[in-house]
Design an enzyme around this catalytic site. Structure first.
Site, mmCIF file in Angstrom:
data_model
loop_
_atom_site.group_PDB
_atom_site.id
_atom_site.type_symbol
_atom_site.label_atom_id
_atom_site.label_comp_id
_atom_site.label_asym_id
_atom_site.label_seq_id
_atom_site.Cartn_x
_atom_site.Cartn_y
_atom_site.Cartn_z
ATOM 1 N N GLU A 169 0.848 -1.196 0.000
ATOM 2 C CA GLU A 169 0.000 0.000 0.000
ATOM 3 C C GLU A 169 0.881 1.243 0.000
ATOM 4 O O GLU A 169 1.818 1.361 0.811
ATOM 5 C CB GLU A 169 -0.924 -0.018 1.228
ATOM 6 C CG GLU A 169 -1.853 1.185 1.270
ATOM 7 C CD GLU A 169 -3.144 0.937 2.035
ATOM 8 O OE1 GLU A 169 -3.463 -0.227 2.351
ATOM 9 O OE2 GLU A 169 -3.860 1.921 2.304
ATOM 10 N N ARG A 170 0.583 2.147 -0.925
ATOM 11 C CA ARG A 170 1.371 3.380 -1.085
ATOM 12 C C ARG A 170 2.859 3.061 -1.300
ATOM 13 O O ARG A 170 3.736 3.801 -0.836
ATOM 14 C CB ARG A 170 1.222 4.316 0.117
ATOM 15 C CG ARG A 170 -0.209 4.580 0.536
ATOM 16 C CD ARG A 170 -1.043 5.145 -0.575
ATOM 17 N NE ARG A 170 -2.421 5.405 -0.146
ATOM 18 C CZ ARG A 170 -3.392 5.748 -0.984
ATOM 19 N NH1 ARG A 170 -3.157 5.868 -2.287
ATOM 20 N NH2 ARG A 170 -4.599 5.979 -0.540
ATOM 21 N N ASN A 212 -3.357 -1.693 7.608
ATOM 22 C CA ASN A 212 -4.671 -2.171 7.171
ATOM 23 C C ASN A 212 -4.515 -3.682 7.034
ATOM 24 O O ASN A 212 -3.943 -4.175 6.070
ATOM 25 C CB ASN A 212 -5.065 -1.566 5.818
ATOM 26 C CG ASN A 212 -5.343 -0.073 5.933
ATOM 27 O OD1 ASN A 212 -5.779 0.412 6.985
ATOM 28 N ND2 ASN A 212 -5.078 0.669 4.876
ATOM 29 N N LYS A 291 -4.025 -0.272 13.952
ATOM 30 C CA LYS A 291 -4.835 0.828 13.427
ATOM 31 C C LYS A 291 -6.272 0.431 13.732
ATOM 32 O O LYS A 291 -6.800 -0.497 13.122
ATOM 33 C CB LYS A 291 -4.583 0.962 11.931
ATOM 34 C CG LYS A 291 -5.502 1.922 11.186
ATOM 35 C CD LYS A 291 -5.055 2.056 9.721
ATOM 36 C CE LYS A 291 -6.006 2.930 8.920
ATOM 37 N NZ LYS A 291 -5.551 3.106 7.521
ATOM 38 N N GLU A 295 -10.489 4.512 9.257
ATOM 39 C CA GLU A 295 -10.623 4.173 7.841
ATOM 40 C C GLU A 295 -11.133 2.745 7.649
ATOM 41 O O GLU A 295 -10.627 1.978 6.831
ATOM 42 C CB GLU A 295 -9.288 4.371 7.113
ATOM 43 C CG GLU A 295 -8.822 5.827 7.153
ATOM 44 C CD GLU A 295 -7.589 6.126 6.309
ATOM 45 O OE1 GLU A 295 -6.770 5.226 6.102
ATOM 46 O OE2 GLU A 295 -7.458 7.282 5.863
ATOM 47 N N ARG A 328 -2.076 3.321 16.904
ATOM 48 C CA ARG A 328 -2.001 4.518 16.056
ATOM 49 C C ARG A 328 -3.112 5.512 16.384
ATOM 50 O O ARG A 328 -4.249 5.115 16.690
ATOM 51 C CB ARG A 328 -2.041 4.121 14.578
ATOM 52 C CG ARG A 328 -0.782 3.349 14.192
ATOM 53 C CD ARG A 328 -0.774 2.963 12.753
ATOM 54 N NE ARG A 328 -0.315 3.986 11.854
ATOM 55 C CZ ARG A 328 -0.979 4.405 10.782
ATOM 56 N NH1 ARG A 328 -2.189 3.949 10.510
ATOM 57 N NH2 ARG A 328 -0.461 5.303 9.985
ATOM 58 N N ARG A 345 -11.295 17.667 10.374
ATOM 59 C CA ARG A 345 -10.476 16.449 10.487
ATOM 60 C C ARG A 345 -9.207 16.694 11.297
ATOM 61 O O ARG A 345 -8.746 15.800 12.001
ATOM 62 C CB ARG A 345 -10.151 15.958 9.076
ATOM 63 C CG ARG A 345 -9.131 14.852 9.042
ATOM 64 C CD ARG A 345 -9.105 14.178 7.702
ATOM 65 N NE ARG A 345 -7.863 13.451 7.520
ATOM 66 C CZ ARG A 345 -7.561 12.739 6.464
ATOM 67 N NH1 ARG A 345 -8.436 12.668 5.454
ATOM 68 N NH2 ARG A 345 -6.425 12.093 6.358
ATOM 69 N N ASP A 374 -2.416 14.295 7.254
ATOM 70 C CA ASP A 374 -1.967 13.025 6.692
ATOM 71 C C ASP A 374 -0.711 13.204 5.843
ATOM 72 O O ASP A 374 -0.801 13.149 4.616
ATOM 73 C CB ASP A 374 -3.104 12.423 5.841
ATOM 74 C CG ASP A 374 -2.822 10.993 5.428
ATOM 75 O OD1 ASP A 374 -1.862 10.408 5.953
ATOM 76 O OD2 ASP A 374 -3.567 10.462 4.593
ATOM 77 N N GLU A 396 5.281 9.661 14.021
ATOM 78 C CA GLU A 396 5.319 8.850 12.794
ATOM 79 C C GLU A 396 5.573 9.727 11.570
ATOM 80 O O GLU A 396 4.872 10.715 11.345
ATOM 81 C CB GLU A 396 3.986 8.099 12.648
ATOM 82 C CG GLU A 396 3.928 7.166 11.447
ATOM 83 C CD GLU A 396 2.578 6.432 11.317
ATOM 84 O OE1 GLU A 396 1.989 6.036 12.344
ATOM 85 O OE2 GLU A 396 2.112 6.271 10.175
ATOM 86 N N GLU A 402 4.126 9.146 -0.462
ATOM 87 C CA GLU A 402 2.734 9.165 -0.922
ATOM 88 C C GLU A 402 2.319 10.537 -1.432
ATOM 89 O O GLU A 402 1.759 10.659 -2.517
ATOM 90 C CB GLU A 402 1.819 8.727 0.229
ATOM 91 C CG GLU A 402 0.345 8.798 -0.122
ATOM 92 C CD GLU A 402 -0.563 8.290 0.999
ATOM 93 O OE1 GLU A 402 -0.052 7.860 2.041
ATOM 94 O OE2 GLU A 402 -1.795 8.323 0.801
ATOM 95 N N GLU A 519 7.215 21.692 -2.696
ATOM 96 C CA GLU A 519 6.183 22.507 -2.042
ATOM 97 C C GLU A 519 5.790 23.684 -2.937
ATOM 98 O O GLU A 519 4.616 24.042 -3.026
ATOM 99 C CB GLU A 519 6.736 23.021 -0.709
ATOM 100 C CG GLU A 519 5.762 23.880 0.078
ATOM 101 C CD GLU A 519 6.364 24.366 1.401
ATOM 102 O OE1 GLU A 519 7.598 24.492 1.488
ATOM 103 O OE2 GLU A 519 5.578 24.621 2.332
HETATM 104 C C1 GCV Z 1 -2.366 2.394 5.413
HETATM 105 C C2 GCV Z 1 -3.273 7.456 4.421
HETATM 106 C C3 GCV Z 1 -3.033 6.540 3.262
HETATM 107 C C4 GCV Z 1 -3.570 5.149 3.526
HETATM 108 C C5 GCV Z 1 -2.952 4.633 4.844
HETATM 109 C C6 GCV Z 1 -3.342 5.601 5.937
HETATM 110 C C7 GCV Z 1 -2.757 5.234 7.298
HETATM 111 O O1 GCV Z 1 -4.627 7.776 4.504
HETATM 112 O O2 GCV Z 1 -3.601 7.079 2.110
HETATM 113 O O3 GCV Z 1 -3.215 4.334 2.439
HETATM 114 O O4 GCV Z 1 -3.369 3.335 5.132
HETATM 115 O O5 GCV Z 1 -2.853 6.882 5.619
HETATM 116 O O6 GCV Z 1 -1.791 5.862 7.688
HETATM 117 O O7 GCV Z 1 -3.273 4.350 7.953
#
Ligand code: GCV
Length: 689
Positions: A169-170, A212, A291, A295, A328, A345, A374, A396, A402, A519
Site C-alpha cells: 500500500e502506497r 490495514n 490501526k 478508515e 495509532r 479532520r 496526513d 510517525e 505518498e 512545495e
Molecule cells: C495504510 C493514508 C493513506 C492510507 C494509509 C493511511 C494510514 O490515509 O492514504 O493508504 O493506510 O494513511 O496511515 O493508515
C-alpha cells in the site's frame, strides 16, 4: 546507456568501497554473541577484499600477539577480558547502554568500544562512514548514544496483492521484500541485506505488514506465523526486531469467538495465549501495531470501549514478554459532509486521544502522525504530541513519498523531518518534538519506502530519505544536509575524493532544497491535498473538495484557506499550548508557509514576504516548475561512471523527465484555477491558461 542494461540489486549506502578504509587495516574484534559474529563477518569480508588482516579474540584468550597495539582498529566490548591495550581506559564500563559506542584514536590505533554487541555493530558502521578519516590524526573520545531506543519502520506490505492497493500500500518501489503474490519469498537473502542497510543507518525495529490488516495478513499471528519467524531470522543478525500489525477483530476472525470486546475474559485469554505462542517462536518479538477504528479498520468502539481499553488489552498480553503495542492515533471521521464546516479532520486525533492521557499501560505507545492531517508536504506539528504528558508518544513520519512525489520526484525529506523534530510547542526554551518523543519513551517510527526494486526505492535518490530517517532517529540534532552528505559519500564513494567533488555539488544542488521545490509547485501555503483522489499523485485542485474525506481548501472567488481559529473557525488552534497556539491563531504571527492551513484569507492578503497570496501562488508555481527543470539540467551534466552506473543514471534521468512534466502540470492547473477563481492577473504577465 540504455534501458536494457542489466540491473543488479544496488548496494545503496553500503557498496564494498565503503569498507575500503577499514578493510585495508589490521583489525581486532573482541567479544561474543550473535551480533559480534555479524561484526566479525563484516570485518572478515572487508579485509578479504581490501588486503587487511583481522583477528577474533575470544573471552579469556590472551597472549603477546593479541596485544591491542599491534592493531590499527580494535572493536571490543567493554567487558572483554583482557581488554586490548588500545581500548584500556577509554570509557567507563556500563555507561554506553544497550546500543551506544565510544570511539577514539591514539598511538596509531582506532578503538571502538561498546557495552553490548549492538553498540559495536553501530560503531563498525560509523567507522565505515568515517572512511579514511577514522584512521587519520588522533581523536578524543567521542560517545555516540541513540536519542531513543525505539527507531522503527512500518511496512505497509500485503501478503496478497490487494485489488486496489497492490502488494505494498502506497508503495512506489516495486513489490514487497517479504511477499510475492500470496507467498513468502523463498529467498530472504535480500531481507538480510535490507536489515544490514537499516542497521547501518540506525534502525532497530521493523513492523513487517500493513496496518490495514486484510484477511490473509491477519493470519500472520497464528497459522502464518512461520512467515514472521523466517523474516525475524533474516533480520536478527543485524539487531532488528520484528513487529506485526494485527487486526483488532482477530479473536473473531481467527479465534472463532463471538466478540472482540477488550474487556471480555475470553477475548483477553485469546490474546494472552496467542501472544505466548508468538514469543515461543520469536523470543525477541517486538510487539503489535494497531490501526483501530480508523478508515474502516475494526476497533474497540464497536463495544463502547475506548482506545485505551483496546490498547491495554494488547499491552497486557505483551507485557510478560517485554513486548510493546504501538496504537495509532490516525483516527478521524472519514464520512464527513463537505457542507458541514464545523467538523474539522485536523481536530480529530486530539479530540479522541487527549482525554485518555494517563490511561494507557506502560508498554503501550501512542503512534501519532507528525501532522494533524496526513503526511502532507507542509503541516503544522500535531497538537497531540504536546498534549499527552503521561503517555508514551511515538512520532510517525512517511518515508514512502505518498504525498511528496511518489519516488518519481526528487524530494529529500530530511529537512522536513528535522524541522518537525526541532519544533518547540511550548516556546523557545522548552522541549523539542524529538525530546518529547524520546523522554516519553515513545521514539520515532516511519513508513518505509523500500521494495524489491533493484534500487530499493524506485527513485535511486529516494534512498537518501530512508538513510536520513534512520540517522535522524538516532540523532535528531543532526544537520539534514550533513546527513545527505554522508549518504552521498557512502553511496557514491568515489565522490569523497577529488573526482567526486562535482558529483557531490550536483547532488546537493538537486536535493538540498528539493522539498521546498516540491512545495512550491504543489498545494500552496500549507493548504494541503489538491492531489488526484485515490492515487494521490499529480494535481486535482477540487479532487477532494466535495468528498467525505475532510480535506478541503474552500477556495471561492474572494479567497482560500481553512479557518481553524478559535475566534471564527473550527477552534483547532486551541489544541496547542501557548505560545504556538497563539502564533497560529494570529493572522499576523502565523508563518506564511502555514497560512492557509489556519486561515481563510482574501487573495489580496499580504504575506510577511511582501507578496499577495495570489501573486505568491503564481510566483512559487512558476519558480518551482523552473527549478525542477534545473534539476534535470544538472543531472544531464553528470557523467555516468564509477558508482553512477548507466542503469542508475538512466533511472534518475527518466524520473526527472516525469518530475518536470508533472511540475508543469501542477503549475498550470494551480495557476489557472486561481486565476479563474480570483480574476487577478499575474503582475508579471506570464502565461496562464
Ligand atoms: C495504510 C493514508 C493513506 C492510507 C494509509 C493511511 C494510514 O490515509 O492514504 O493508504 O493506510 O494513511 O496511515 O493508515
Amino acid at each position: 546507456m540504455t534501458h536494457s542494461d542489466p540491473i543488479e540489486v544496488h548496494p545503496a549506502w553500503l557498496p564494498a568501497e565503503a569498507f575500503r578504509a577499514l578493510g585495508s587495516r589490521r583489525v581486532l574484534v573482541r567479544g561474543e554473541g550473535q551480533l559480534m559474529d555479524t561484526v566479525a563477518g563484516e570485518v572478515e569480508q572487508a579485509c578479504a577484499r581490501y588486503g587487511g588482516s583481522w583477528r577474533r579474540q575470544r573471552q579469556g584468550e590472551a597472549g603477546a600477539d593479541l596485544d591491542g597495539s599491534r592493531y590499527e582498529l580494535v572493536l571490543a566490548l567493554t567487558r572483554a577480558h583482557p581488554l586490548p591495550s588500545a581500548a584500556v581506559g577509554v570509557v567507563e564500563r556500563g555507561t554506553l547502554g544497550d546500543e551506544g559506542f565510544a570511539l577514539t584514536r591514539r598511538n596509531g590505533a582506532t578503538a571502538v568500544l561498546a557495552d553490548e554487541p549492538a553498540g559495536l555493530l553501530y560503531g563498525l558502521f560509523h567507522v565505515a562512514r568515517l572512511g579514511e578519516a577514522a584512521f587519520a590524526d588522533s581523536r578524543p573520545v567521542e560517545r555516540h548514544l541513540p536519542a531513543t531506543p525505539l527507531r522503527m519502520l512500518d511496512h505497509w506490505d500485503n501478503i496478497d496483492v490487494h485489488p486496489a492497493m497492490g502488494q505494498v500500500e502506497r508503495g512506489y518501489s516495486g513489490g514487497s521484500l517479504f511477499w510475492d503474490a500470496g507467498v513468502l519469498r523463498d529467498d530472504l537473502v535480500r531481507v538480510r541485506a535490507y536489515g544490514r542497510l537499516l542497521a547501518a543507518c540506525g534502525i532497530n525495529r521493523v513492523a513487517i505488514n500493513n496496518v490495514n490488516v486484510h484477511a490473509a495478513e491477519a493470519h500472520l499471528l497464528t497459522d502464518r506465523l512461520g512467515d514472521a519467524i523466517a523474516i525475524a531470522d533474516a533480520l536478527r543478525p543485524y539487531g532488528i526486531r520484528v513487529h506485526l500489525s494485527v487486526n483488532f477483530a482477530s479473536p473473531i476472525a481467527l479465534g472463532g469467538l463471538p466478540t472482540a470486546d477488550p474487556l471480555d475474559a475470553q477475548v483477553r485469554a485469546w490474546w494472552e495465549e496467542t501472544t505466548r505462542r508468538v514469543y515461543e517462536s520469536i523470543p525477541d518479538f517486538g510487539g503489535y501495531v494497531v490501526k483501530a477504528d480508523s478508515e474502516g479498520q475494526p476497533g474497540p468502539f464497536a463495544y463502547d470501549r475506548t482506545h485505551a481499553d483496546g490498547a491495554n488489552l494488547l499491552a497486557d498480553a505483551l507485557a510478560p514478554f517485554g513486548g510493546i503495542v504501538h496504537w495509532r492515533a490516525f483516527v478521524y471521521n472519514h464520512r464527513q459532509d463537505w457542507r458541514d464546516r464545523s467538523t474539522d479532520r485536523a481536530r480529530a486525533a486530539y479530540d479522541h486521544f487527549a482525554p485518555l492521557d494517563g490511561q494507557f499501560r506502560e508498554n503501550a505507545i501512542l503512534q501519532v502522525k507528525y501532522g494533524p492531517m496526513d503526511f502532507q508536504t507542509r503541516e503544522p506539528v500535531s497538537p497531540v504530541i504536546a498534549a499527552m504528558p503521561s503517555t508514551r508518544v511515538a512520532v510517525e513520519f512517511q518515508v514512502t513519498q505518498e504525498y511528496t512525489g511518489q519516488q518519481r520526484h526528487v524530494c529529500y525529506l530530511g529537512p522536513l523531518w528535522s524541522e518537525v523534530l526541532g519544533f518547540r510547542p511550548w516556546g523557545a526554551e522548552e522541549s523539542t518534538v524529538a525530546q518529547i518523543a524520546a523522554a516519553s519513551g515513545g521514539g520515532l517510527v516511519a513508513v518505509s519506502n523500500a521494495g524489491d526494486d533493484p534500487f530499493w526505492t524506485g527513485h535511486p535518490l529516494a534512498q537518501a530519505n530512508l538513510y536520513a530517517f534512520g540517522r535522524l532517529a538516532w540523532d535528531p540534532g543532526l544537520d539534514p544536509i550533513a546527513v545527505l552528505d554522508e549518504w552521498i559519500d557512502l553511496t557514491f564513494q568515489p565522490a569523497a575524493g577529488d573526482g567526486g567533488a562535482k558529483l557531490r555539488d550536483t547532488l546537493h544542488a538537486m536535493m538540498d532544497e528539493s522539498w521546498h521545490v516540491y512545495e512550491q509547485y504543489t498545494a500552496p501555503l500549507g493548504v494541503g491535498f489538491m492531489v488526484r483522489p485515490a492515487d494521490h499523485y499529480g494535481p486535482s485542485v477540487d479532487g477532494y473538495e466535495y468528498t467525505q474525506w475532510g480535506t478541503y481548501h474552500f477556495a471561492d472567488r474572494d479567497g482560500v484557506g481553512v479557518d481553524r481559529t478559535q475566534a471564527t473557525g473550527t477552534g483547532f488552534t486551541s489544541q496547542y499550548p501557548k505560545p504556538s497556539g497563539e502564533m497560529y491563531e494570529s493572522l499576523e504571527q502565523c508563518p506564511d508557509e502555514l497560512l492557509l492551513f489556519f486561515h481563510h484569507v482574501p487573495y489580496t492578503h499580504v504575506l510577511h514576504n511582501g507578496s499577495t497570496v495570489i501573486q505568491h501562488i503564481y510566483d512559487t508555481h512558476f519558480e518551482g516548475a523552473e527549478r525542477a527543470a534545473e534539476m534535470r539540467r544538472a543531472w544531464e551534466e553528470v557523467e555516468p561512471g564509477g558508482l553512477i552506473t548507466p542503469a542508475l543514471y538512466a533511472r534518475v534521468r527518466e524520473r526527472l523527465d516525469e518530475q518536470v512534466r508533472c511540475a508543469q502540470e501542477w503549475r498550470d492547473q494551480i495557476n489557472t484555477y486561481f486565476f479563474r477563481k480570483s480574476g487577478v492577473p499575474d503582475e508579471r504577465g506570464r502565461r496562464i491558461y
